[in-house]
Design an enzyme around this catalytic site. Sequence first.
Site, mmCIF file in Angstrom:
data_model
loop_
_atom_site.group_PDB
_atom_site.id
_atom_site.type_symbol
_atom_site.label_atom_id
_atom_site.label_comp_id
_atom_site.label_asym_id
_atom_site.label_seq_id
_atom_site.Cartn_x
_atom_site.Cartn_y
_atom_site.Cartn_z
ATOM 1 N N HIS A 59 -27.331 -13.080 -21.471
ATOM 2 C CA HIS A 59 -26.278 -13.361 -22.453
ATOM 3 C C HIS A 59 -26.489 -14.732 -23.076
ATOM 4 O O HIS A 59 -26.927 -15.671 -22.408
ATOM 5 C CB HIS A 59 -24.920 -13.304 -21.744
ATOM 6 C CG HIS A 59 -23.749 -13.420 -22.666
ATOM 7 N ND1 HIS A 59 -23.485 -12.512 -23.662
ATOM 8 C CD2 HIS A 59 -22.758 -14.349 -22.735
ATOM 9 C CE1 HIS A 59 -22.384 -12.861 -24.295
ATOM 10 N NE2 HIS A 59 -21.931 -13.981 -23.764
ATOM 11 N N ASP A 107 -18.366 -18.510 -26.683
ATOM 12 C CA ASP A 107 -18.875 -17.270 -26.100
ATOM 13 C C ASP A 107 -17.976 -16.139 -26.564
ATOM 14 O O ASP A 107 -16.781 -16.103 -26.227
ATOM 15 C CB ASP A 107 -18.862 -17.385 -24.566
ATOM 16 C CG ASP A 107 -19.346 -16.130 -23.859
ATOM 17 O OD1 ASP A 107 -19.565 -15.103 -24.527
ATOM 18 O OD2 ASP A 107 -19.515 -16.184 -22.629
#
Length: 226
Positions: free
Chosen positions: A163, A178
């Site tokens: 990620h 994020d």
Amino acid sequence: MSNWIPLQSNPEILNMYLRKLGVSEDWSAYDVLGLDPELLELVPKPAKALILLFPCSEKYEQYRLAEDAKLKETNPEYPSNLFYMKQTIPNACGACALIHAISNNEDISLDDGILKNYLKEALDRTPEERGKLLEENKSFTDTHEDLASDGPPESHAEGENNHYVALIQKDGELYELDGRKSFPVKHGPTTAEQFLEDAAKVCKEFMARDPDEIRFTVSAIAPTEN
């Protein structure tokens, strides 16, 4: 909704991506070879953002869920000019990280094109609406698919439990952006001069949560070296 092709953490690919988005050639992506002071010195100054690619291990997911629950309880406030979007497309975290890095740095000039058009339309939307807007943007999707298909297959990429997040400085505060989280995460005060060093400390915190893991890569958005 289909999955996007995972974006590789490779400066050549990231720079082609930046150019396609309309980012000025004055700014480029660089590998950060290490987070110790002597290696950070190799990064062109002033760095405007760090892009961290890391494994979403069980330890990290437990930490993220606890952190997110705390954020929801406190409902933190942020500067009105902080651009934050939710990730609604699988494997789009690399694109979200680049959008977060570029949109929150006024020094990074944008030519007319895909990203400038997206930001103009997304500016007055909620983070969730911004994510949906990206999902519906065919030009952005096609550009991503073309570029993410290139590059050496052995490069680390999002997907497969990896990620991307972006670290930026806004109004004297260090933020982690994020699209999987409910809010941006504040990591304390910083300055333009101290940003790279302070952001590297945050990257080290990610690594410390998984000391046996080696799949971390860090890229910087910084002035292009001639």
